[in-house]
Design an enzyme around this catalytic site. Structure first.
Site, PDB file in Angstrom:
ATOM      1  N   TYR A 156      43.571  54.391  60.525  1.00  0.00           N
ATOM      2  CA  TYR A 156      42.640  53.501  61.236  1.00  0.00           C
ATOM      3  C   TYR A 156      43.358  52.275  61.772  1.00  0.00           C
ATOM      4  O   TYR A 156      44.158  51.652  61.067  1.00  0.00           O
ATOM      5  CB  TYR A 156      41.524  53.034  60.301  1.00  0.00           C
ATOM      6  CG  TYR A 156      40.417  54.045  60.123  1.00  0.00           C
ATOM      7  CD1 TYR A 156      39.668  54.485  61.204  1.00  0.00           C
ATOM      8  CD2 TYR A 156      40.119  54.534  58.856  1.00  0.00           C
ATOM      9  CE1 TYR A 156      38.652  55.409  61.030  1.00  0.00           C
ATOM     10  CE2 TYR A 156      39.097  55.454  58.677  1.00  0.00           C
ATOM     11  CZ  TYR A 156      38.364  55.890  59.766  1.00  0.00           C
ATOM     12  OH  TYR A 156      37.365  56.802  59.594  1.00  0.00           O
ATOM     13  N   LYS A 177      31.493  47.095  28.333  1.00  0.00           N
ATOM     14  CA  LYS A 177      30.585  46.863  29.463  1.00  0.00           C
ATOM     15  C   LYS A 177      31.174  47.452  30.743  1.00  0.00           C
ATOM     16  O   LYS A 177      32.351  47.858  30.753  1.00  0.00           O
ATOM     17  CB  LYS A 177      30.357  45.359  29.631  1.00  0.00           C
ATOM     18  CG  LYS A 177      31.630  44.589  29.912  1.00  0.00           C
ATOM     19  CD  LYS A 177      31.415  43.095  29.870  1.00  0.00           C
ATOM     20  CE  LYS A 177      32.739  42.389  30.079  1.00  0.00           C
ATOM     21  NZ  LYS A 177      32.664  41.143  30.798  1.00  0.00           N
TER      22      LYS A 177
HETATM   23  C1  LIG Z   1      31.993  37.380  26.328  1.00  0.00           C
HETATM   24  C2  LIG Z   1      33.160  38.299  26.485  1.00  0.00           C
HETATM   25  N1  LIG Z   1      33.902  38.614  25.413  1.00  0.00           N
HETATM   26  C3  LIG Z   1      34.978  39.433  25.500  1.00  0.00           C
HETATM   27  C4  LIG Z   1      35.373  39.976  26.712  1.00  0.00           C
HETATM   28  C5  LIG Z   1      36.587  40.874  26.771  1.00  0.00           C
HETATM   29  O1  LIG Z   1      37.589  40.279  27.545  1.00  0.00           O
HETATM   30  P1  LIG Z   1      38.977  41.037  27.811  1.00  0.00           P
HETATM   31  O2  LIG Z   1      38.662  42.227  28.632  1.00  0.00           O
HETATM   32  O3  LIG Z   1      39.779  40.037  28.569  1.00  0.00           O
HETATM   33  O4  LIG Z   1      39.536  41.369  26.486  1.00  0.00           O
HETATM   34  C6  LIG Z   1      34.627  39.671  27.859  1.00  0.00           C
HETATM   35  C7  LIG Z   1      35.040  40.223  29.145  1.00  0.00           C
HETATM   36  O5  LIG Z   1      34.943  39.646  30.171  1.00  0.00           O
HETATM   37  C8  LIG Z   1      33.501  38.813  27.740  1.00  0.00           C
HETATM   38  O6  LIG Z   1      32.756  38.496  28.812  1.00  0.00           O
END
Ligand SMILES: Cc1ncc(COP(=O)(O)O)c(C=O)c1O
Length: 370
Positions: A256, A36
């Protein structure tokens, strides 16, 4: 031609080696690679194509799933936020996406739209204690019974998410695991719990599917353990160049707000990277950039497109020298600490204008079969 700068160099060999590390740690589990947020800033489609050894992918939103399908990804795709509206539900059917059901109103929608259509694969999520997305333990059994009336059991999987797995001694994890086990025991449905931290430290959480995100990108989820200690290799190196060098007198204010005053006659390098690229503006005075193998201090405020480094002790560094903002030799975990944040935010904020350039030593055909 040299790549434009800054750019993010993606080591696809490292990405695949990190996936192998997941497989070695959880050999009996399938892997749902969490890609994602543009694969944590690494490039959604590029990462999906490189990770064709994963069993499936997890994204947050429907649009991300559609983008993967449009790019030719055929593997299973789980949408962690599922759907809210009928149009989004239709998109799940149309693009063969697998929604996470985390609230009862989604089941209402399925019941209103479901029976006439092809079965969907569904991931039913329990809130076992994190209190973000997920059904309460009281809702869970009713939700499952309703789903079983709509879909065959083999279409259903059960999941939960851990709130504190990155703190191995936190008792919240054991409490969540017990809660999930109690509600899912004997159901004979696939189960998924573990994020990166749990994959690395909680074998009891591995279940049928693990869901690694951060560790795939070669980054440690723990405050006190490095990626290298965990057998992970960073995938992204954010690189740029010194585009100008100038000398300022002792007492001159730099950048800045003039927040840094040269303590001596100073040789400054201007690096073409700023918060408009995703480099954090909030870095502490001890922040460093890696130039020609040396850690060079960042001075003054970070601007949108540039930052200043103090090259007074590095007189041989020329205009055009490569600067590594993070990556091999300068872990993003360290930059995150300087910025008072976590590596997740830095990686996922790498700006769209920063090109992602892949390299790999081995030829890997772009296959993404079911
Ligand atoms: C539902 C879910 N599963 C798995 C993950 C993966 O987590 P990580 O990046 O800590 O391995 C996430 C990430 O936030 C998540 O929201």
């Amino acid at each position: 031609m040299n790549p434009p700068f800054p750019y993010a160099l993606l080591n696809l060999d490292a990405l695949r080696a990190n996936l192998e590390r997941v497989r070695a740690l959880a050999p009996r589990s399938k892997v749902l690679a969490v890609i994602k947020a543009n694969a944590y800033g690494h490039g959604l489609v590029q990462v999906a194509h490189a990770l064709h050894a994963a069993h499936g992918f997890a994204v947050a939103r429907v649009d991300e799933g559609i983008a993967l399908r449009q790019a030719g990804v055929l593997k299973r795709i789980v949408v962690l936020q599922g759907f809210l509206e009928p149009e989004q539900l239709k998109a799940h059917w149309a693009w063969r996406l697998e929604p996470v059901i985390h609230t009862l109103s989604q089941i209402d929608l399925l019941e209103a739209n479901g029976p006439t259509r092809q079965p969907l694969r569904i991931w039913l999520k329990l809130d076992s204690g994190m209190h973000r997305l997920g059904l309460t333990p009281q809702e869970f059994n009713t939700a499952l019974a309703r789903l079983k009336r709509l879909f065959p059991p083999r279409a259903l999987a059960l999941m939960t998410h851990l709130a504190c797995a990155d703190e191995p001694d936190n008792p919240a994890t054991a409490a969540q695991l017990t809660q999930f086990a109690a509600l899912t025991a004997g159901l004979n449905l696939a189960r998924s719990i573990a994020n990166s931290a749990a994959i690395l430290t909680e074998p009891a959480s591995h279940g049928d599917w693990v869901r690694p995100g951060l560790m795939l990108y070669g980054v440690s989820p723990f405050a006190n353990r490095s990626a290298r200690d965990l057998g992970l290799t960073p995938v992204m190196s954010l690189k740029s160049r010194v585009i100008a060098i100038k000398t300022v007198a002792k007492g001159e204010a730099v950048g800045y707000g003039g927040s840094w005053i040269a303590p001596r006659v100073s040789r400054l390098g201007i690096v073409a990277a700023g918060y408009g690229d995703g480099y954090p503006r909030e870095v502490a005075p001890e922040a460093k950039v890696l130039i020609e193998g040396r850690r060079v201090p960042v001075v003054g405020r970070v601007s949108m497109d540039t930052l200043q480094v103090d090259l007074t002790d590095f007189p041989e560094v020329p205009v055009g020298a490569e600067a590594i903002l993070w990556g091999e030799g300068l872990p993003v975990e360290e930059v995150a600490r300087w910025a008072g944040t976590i590596p997740y935010t830095l990686l996922s904020r790498v700006a769209a204008r920063v090109p992602k350039i892949e390299f790999q030593t081995s030829y890997e055909p772009r296959q993404n079969r079911l």
